[in-house]
Design a protein around this motif. Sequence first.
Motif, mmCIF file in Angstrom:
data_model
loop_
_atom_site.group_PDB
_atom_site.id
_atom_site.type_symbol
_atom_site.label_atom_id
_atom_site.label_comp_id
_atom_site.label_asym_id
_atom_site.label_seq_id
_atom_site.Cartn_x
_atom_site.Cartn_y
_atom_site.Cartn_z
ATOM 1 N N UNK A 129 -6.050 11.161 26.093
ATOM 2 C CA UNK A 129 -6.858 10.313 26.974
ATOM 3 C C UNK A 129 -7.165 11.122 28.211
ATOM 4 N N UNK A 172 -11.213 10.796 37.920
ATOM 5 C CA UNK A 172 -11.105 10.030 39.149
ATOM 6 C C UNK A 172 -11.977 10.695 40.210
ATOM 7 N N UNK A 219 -12.774 10.967 44.412
ATOM 8 C CA UNK A 219 -12.203 10.779 45.745
ATOM 9 C C UNK A 219 -13.268 11.070 46.785
ATOM 10 N N UNK A 245 -8.499 7.880 45.752
ATOM 11 C CA UNK A 245 -8.992 8.172 44.402
ATOM 12 C C UNK A 245 -9.186 6.884 43.623
ATOM 13 N N UNK A 271 -10.650 5.439 39.569
ATOM 14 C CA UNK A 271 -11.115 5.775 38.220
ATOM 15 C C UNK A 271 -12.632 5.654 38.147
ATOM 16 N N UNK A 288 -11.558 9.122 25.154
ATOM 17 C CA UNK A 288 -10.533 9.474 24.195
ATOM 18 C C UNK A 288 -11.110 10.475 23.213
ATOM 19 N N UNK A 320 -11.616 14.614 40.027
ATOM 20 C CA UNK A 320 -10.406 15.073 39.358
ATOM 21 C C UNK A 320 -10.470 14.720 37.877
ATOM 22 N N UNK A 379 -3.556 12.484 29.632
ATOM 23 C CA UNK A 379 -2.337 11.742 29.311
ATOM 24 C C UNK A 379 -1.788 12.247 27.990
ATOM 25 N N UNK A 436 2.156 6.344 28.944
ATOM 26 C CA UNK A 436 1.424 5.809 30.092
ATOM 27 C C UNK A 436 2.127 6.058 31.414
ATOM 28 N N UNK A 437 3.262 6.765 31.376
ATOM 29 C CA UNK A 437 4.067 6.862 32.591
ATOM 30 C C UNK A 437 3.430 7.730 33.654
ATOM 31 N N UNK A 438 2.685 8.754 33.274
ATOM 32 C CA UNK A 438 2.067 9.582 34.288
ATOM 33 C C UNK A 438 0.868 10.332 33.725
ATOM 34 N N UNK A 439 0.039 10.834 34.632
ATOM 35 C CA UNK A 439 -1.115 11.647 34.270
ATOM 36 C C UNK A 439 -0.877 13.086 34.687
ATOM 37 N N UNK A 491 -2.831 16.165 36.196
ATOM 38 C CA UNK A 491 -4.052 16.276 36.998
ATOM 39 C C UNK A 491 -4.553 17.705 37.093
ATOM 40 N N UNK A 492 -5.887 17.841 37.076
ATOM 41 C CA UNK A 492 -6.494 19.098 37.449
ATOM 42 C C UNK A 492 -6.553 19.201 38.966
ATOM 43 N N UNK A 493 -6.992 20.379 39.451
ATOM 44 C CA UNK A 493 -7.016 20.612 40.894
ATOM 45 C C UNK A 493 -8.245 20.033 41.578
ATOM 46 N N UNK A 504 4.822 0.702 37.177
ATOM 47 C CA UNK A 504 4.940 2.053 37.686
ATOM 48 C C UNK A 504 4.378 2.181 39.099
ATOM 49 N N UNK A 554 3.897 5.456 42.149
ATOM 50 C CA UNK A 554 3.865 6.915 42.269
ATOM 51 C C UNK A 554 3.683 7.314 43.728
ATOM 52 N N UNK A 570 -5.222 22.081 45.933
ATOM 53 C CA UNK A 570 -4.017 21.818 45.135
ATOM 54 C C UNK A 570 -4.091 20.502 44.371
ATOM 55 N N UNK A 571 -5.166 19.776 44.534
ATOM 56 C CA UNK A 571 -5.312 18.541 43.789
ATOM 57 C C UNK A 571 -4.318 17.476 44.219
ATOM 58 N N UNK A 627 2.190 -0.496 32.942
ATOM 59 C CA UNK A 627 2.541 0.201 31.704
ATOM 60 C C UNK A 627 2.032 -0.551 30.490
ATOM 61 N N UNK A 638 -3.336 2.395 31.269
ATOM 62 C CA UNK A 638 -2.604 2.479 32.530
ATOM 63 C C UNK A 638 -3.395 3.131 33.652
ATOM 64 N N UNK A 639 -4.510 2.517 34.019
ATOM 65 C CA UNK A 639 -5.269 3.003 35.161
ATOM 66 C C UNK A 639 -4.385 2.984 36.389
ATOM 67 N N UNK A 640 -4.485 4.033 37.187
ATOM 68 C CA UNK A 640 -3.721 4.096 38.431
ATOM 69 C C UNK A 640 -4.582 3.596 39.581
ATOM 70 N N UNK A 672 -4.794 3.304 43.671
ATOM 71 C CA UNK A 672 -4.270 4.043 44.810
ATOM 72 C C UNK A 672 -4.344 3.249 46.101
#
Lengths: 113, 114
Positions: free
Chosen positions: A32, A36, A38, A44, A46, A51, A89, A93, A98-101, A103-105, B31, B33, B41-42, B96, B101-103, B105
Motif C-alpha cells: 500500500x 501525503x 504538507x 501532512x 493524505x 495498492x 511524501x 506499508x 497497519x501499525x506504521x508507514x 516514509x520517503x524524504x 495508534x 505517533x 529528512x522527511x 488500526x 489506517x490513514x494517519x 496529524x
Amino acid sequence: QQQVRQSPQSLTVWEGETAILNCSYEDSTFDYFPWYRLFPGESPALLIAIRPVSNKKEDGRFTIFFNKREKKLSLHITDSQPGDSATYFCAARHVGDNSKLIWGLGTSLVVNP
Amino acid sequence: EAAVTQSPRNKVTVTGGNVTLSCRQTNSHNYMYWYRQDTGHGLRLIHYSYGAGNLQIGDVPDGYKATRTTQEDFFLLLELASPSQTSLYFCASSDIGGAYAEQFFGPGTRLTVL
C-alpha cells in the motif's frame, strides 16, 4: 538505508504544466502506497493512495502510476497551480501491517505563476 | 474526521532543559505517533503506541522518551534537550481497524533549543 526513495528532492514547474514526482522501493512486502501532502505551516494530510493490484489511481488532477515490476511509482499533477506548492511524501506499508508507514524524504514542489 | 491537538504550538528552551510535548486525539484511535520533520529528512518516526501504557520504539528514538497515559493522550519528553532536537514535531493518530489506517496529524509543535 532509505527504504522508500523519492526524486527529485525539489521541483519547480510553471502554472499549467504537469509535475511528475517519483518514488521507488526495494521491499516486495510493501502492499500500500499513500501520498501525503504538507503545505507550509500546516499538517501532512493524505492526498491519494494506491495498492499494487492497480497500475493507476486517479483523483481529479492527481494520478498515481504504478509499475510493480520495476518497483516504481509516480505522482502526476496535471495543470499545476500555485496552490499545489507543497512538500509531497511517498510512503509505504508492509503487507497487513497497519501499525506504521515507511516514509520517503519528500519532494518539495514549487509552482510558479 | 479525526481531531488531533498538540500543545504547546511553539516552545523555546535552552540546552539541557526539560521539555514535554503533549498530544491529544478525540476519535478513539488505537495508534498514536510522534514524528519530527526536518527539511531534507522527511518525517522521522520517534516513538509510537497502540494503546494506553504501550510504547514502541521508532526510527530515531535517541534523546526522547514517550508515554501514553490514556487512549487519548500521548506525551513526548526531552529530558536533556540539545540543539540537534530543534525541529517541527508532529503527532498523529490512526485507527488500526481501518482498511489502510490513514494517519491524521496534529498542527505541530515547533521546538527551538538554544
